[in-house]
Design an enzyme around this catalytic site. Structure first.
Site, short mmCIF file in Angstrom:
data_model
loop_
_atom_site.label_atom_id
_atom_site.label_comp_id
_atom_site.label_asym_id
_atom_site.label_seq_id
_atom_site.Cartn_x
_atom_site.Cartn_y
_atom_site.Cartn_z
N ASN A 208 0.95 -0.85 -0.07
CA ASN A 208 -0.15 -0.14 0.14
C ASN A 208 0.73 1.47 -0.11
OD1 ASN A 208 0.38 0.19 3.19
ND2 ASN A 208 -0.48 -1.43 3.21
N ASP A 277 -3.64 -5.90 4.75
CA ASP A 277 -4.95 -7.70 5.30
C ASP A 277 -4.92 -8.52 5.11
OD1 ASP A 277 -6.15 -4.65 6.92
OD2 ASP A 277 -7.30 -4.16 5.26
N LYS A 287 9.05 -16.88 -10.97
CA LYS A 287 8.06 -16.02 -11.49
C LYS A 287 6.58 -16.00 -11.73
CE LYS A 287 8.46 -11.76 -14.38
NZ LYS A 287 9.65 -11.44 -15.94
N PHE A 321 -4.07 3.17 14.79
CA PHE A 321 -4.66 4.07 13.75
C PHE A 321 -5.87 3.86 13.31
CE2 PHE A 321 -1.24 7.87 13.76
CZ PHE A 321 -0.50 7.66 14.76
N LYS A 335 -13.27 0.26 15.77
CA LYS A 335 -11.61 -0.04 16.03
C LYS A 335 -10.96 -0.48 17.25
CE LYS A 335 -10.08 0.48 10.67
NZ LYS A 335 -10.10 1.22 10.20
N LYS A 339 -11.10 -3.60 18.98
CA LYS A 339 -9.35 -4.67 18.94
C LYS A 339 -8.97 -4.02 20.10
CE LYS A 339 -8.07 -3.50 14.48
NZ LYS A 339 -7.04 -4.04 13.15
N1 CTP Z 1 -3.63 -3.61 11.96
C1 CTP Z 1 -2.78 -4.71 12.35
N2 CTP Z 1 -2.81 -5.33 11.52
C2 CTP Z 1 -3.56 -5.75 10.80
C3 CTP Z 1 -4.01 -4.40 10.27
C4 CTP Z 1 -4.06 -3.44 10.59
O1 CTP Z 1 -1.82 -4.33 13.32
N3 CTP Z 1 -3.09 -7.07 9.58
C5 CTP Z 1 -3.81 -2.75 12.96
C6 CTP Z 1 -3.11 -0.57 11.79
O2 CTP Z 1 -1.85 -0.99 11.98
C7 CTP Z 1 -3.62 0.53 12.25
C8 CTP Z 1 -5.50 -0.48 12.97
O3 CTP Z 1 -4.55 -1.89 13.36
O4 CTP Z 1 -3.06 0.87 14.17
C9 CTP Z 1 -6.35 -0.08 12.09
O5 CTP Z 1 -5.84 -0.25 10.75
P1 CTP Z 1 -6.57 -0.14 9.29
O6 CTP Z 1 -5.64 -0.95 8.29
O7 CTP Z 1 -7.17 1.34 9.78
O8 CTP Z 1 -7.72 -0.41 9.70
P2 CTP Z 1 -8.22 -1.92 9.77
O9 CTP Z 1 -7.85 -3.20 10.85
O10 CTP Z 1 -6.76 -3.23 8.59
O11 CTP Z 1 -9.32 -2.32 8.81
P3 CTP Z 1 -10.06 -2.03 6.81
O12 CTP Z 1 -8.70 -2.43 6.26
O13 CTP Z 1 -11.20 -2.29 7.02
O14 CTP Z 1 -10.77 -0.42 7.71
#
Ligand code: CTP
Length: 396
Positions: A208, A277, A287, A321, A335, A339
């Site tokens: 990303n 995610d 490859k 975050f 979240k 979490k």
């Molecule tokens: N995070 C994490 N592990 C993951 C995904 C996210 O620890 N596999 C943590 C990120 O570091 C951040 C928080 O969870 O502190 C929220 O991450 P974000 O990408 O905003 O949300 P997601 O939980 O991934 O949900 P979505 O993508 O559906 O918004």
């Protein structure tokens, strides 16, 4: 950052004197008022004009210069300084100060000051390990003088070993820390930053746009405030801030392992990383060749590191975050709840001046106890300060 700070930069006669020019640049860029004092030997390596031009202040070289003593004498310099930094400091300089010898402008001013003195030695490895030098350094340390340890490396004299002047960035960080209240001393703060990279095959990956800037700002600011900082970072184009322990990782699963292994050491964990995610269900060893018109990738969910930390019975203070592109408060609150974080920093990454890859951010802070705090547009360093202020009250 160093606005209204008056710093005396003492330069002594070693080949590393040219690196003091770079340190001066870092200090003036951070808005410090810098006055340079050079020893006679230092002027054999770099001219006073260089320091004078870059500091926009007269360079002091002579104790018995009638004009400069009239305008701003050595006692006045010593009294008005917020901090002295000596870089490079020779064995001769350290020996003189340790033994009360004040025979030139620099040693006299250092002896006369009540400001903190930061000494950054640079010399031949045999001089550095000489028991006479070591005794002088130990004596000064015991008296409250601070040292920035030299680095190991190839020395100008051809020897290899300890004695290379610390990098200007490292000395700069030590200066900033010396002028910053150490309210996070005793804390161990782990920060995750940057994106993760999930490999598809040996040449491709899913990732990303995270630049890591917010996480690095948090790590830098926490370290300046005295915390021990562990920075678990995905691949980014940023140099690790001086003084933090960098743990480079690539994938979400590597990040998870690195974080979980260090939980017992931490008093706080800040999860600023943009963890992918999903990852490809299967990583191909060779490859993938171009064949059909379309190609589908099967993705599987990655572990949610923050949620896993939140579920631990005994856990440090947890900051997450929430990067959103709409419904900021609603998604961030979800979240925070799901979490089990103590604080969520929510930002709208669809705005051009906030979120990914820019220097600024605006955020909404949501606390476990239901409190909310709006942070208007500010630099990521400033936002890092605000987040750490909010955390500080909850740390052991
Ligand atoms: N995070 C994490 N592990 C993951 C995904 C996210 O620890 N596999 C943590 C990120 O570091 C951040 C928080 O969870 O502190 C929220 O991450 P974000 O990408 O905003 O949300 P997601 O939980 O991934 O949900 P979505 O993508 O559906 O918004």
């Amino acid at each position: 950052m160093l606005r209204d700070k008056r710093i005396i930069l003492g330069v002594t006669g070693g080949i590393a004197a040219y690196k003091a020019v770079e340190l001066l640049r870092l200090l003036t860029k951070a808005d410090a008022e810098v006055h340079v004092i050079m020893t006679r030997a230092a002027q054999e390596f770099v001219t006073p004009l260089t320091f004078q031009t870059l500091s926009c202040n007269p360079v002091h070289t002579e104790l018995f210069n009638l004009i400069s003593e009239q305008e701003i004498g050595h006692i006045s310099l010593a009294d008005r300084a917020d901090l002295f930094v000596i870089a490079p400091a020779t064995a001769n300089f350290v020996g003189k100060i340790a033994n009360g010898i004040a025979d030139d402008m620099l040693t006299t001013t250092v002896m006369a000051t009540k400001a903190p003195v930061l000494i950054s030695p640079a010399m031949n490895v045999n001089m550095y390990t000489n028991p006479v030098y070591k005794e002088n350094e130990a004596k000064l340390r015991a008296l409250g003088y601070a040292f920035v340890a030299p680095e190991k490396g190839l020395l100008a004299c051809g020897w290899e070993g300890d004695g290379k002047l610390a990098a200007p960035e490292t000395i700069f960080e030590a200066v900033v820390a010396a002028l910053t209240p150490q309210d996070l001393k005793g804390q161990t703060i782990l920060v995750t930053a940057g994106p993760t990279r999930e490999e598809i095959d040996p040449v491709r990956y899913v990732s990303n746009h995270s630049s890591g800037k917010m996480g690095y700002a948090l790590a830098r600011t926490a370290s300046r405030r005295g915390a021990r900082v562990i920075l678990v970072s995905g691949p980014v184009r940023l140099a690790a801030p001086a003084g933090v322990e960098l743990v480079p990782v690539e994938s979400a699963r590597e990040m998870r392992e690195a974080v979980l292994a260090r939980v017992p050491e931490c008093t706080a964990i800040i999860k600023a990383a943009a963890v992918a995610d999903y990852r490809p269900a299967e990583r191909r060893d060779v490859k993938i060749k171009k064949k059909a018109e379309t190609l589908s990738l099967d993705l599987v969910k990655n572990p949610d590191i923050l949620a896993e930390l939140g579920a631990l019975k005994k856990r440090p203070f947890l900051v997450g975050f929430a990067a959103e592109t709409g419904n900021l408060k609603e998604f961030a609150a979800k979240k925070l709840r799901e979490k089990q974080a103590d604080l969520i920093v929510a930002n709208d990454v669809s705005q051009a001046d906030a979120g990914f890859n820019v220097e600024t951010n605006r955020a909404l802070l949501l606390f476990r106890d239901g409190r909310e705090m709006e942070c208007p547009l500010m630099s990521k360093d400033e936002l890092a300060g605000v987040i750490l202020n909010q955390m500080a009250a909850h740390l052991p």
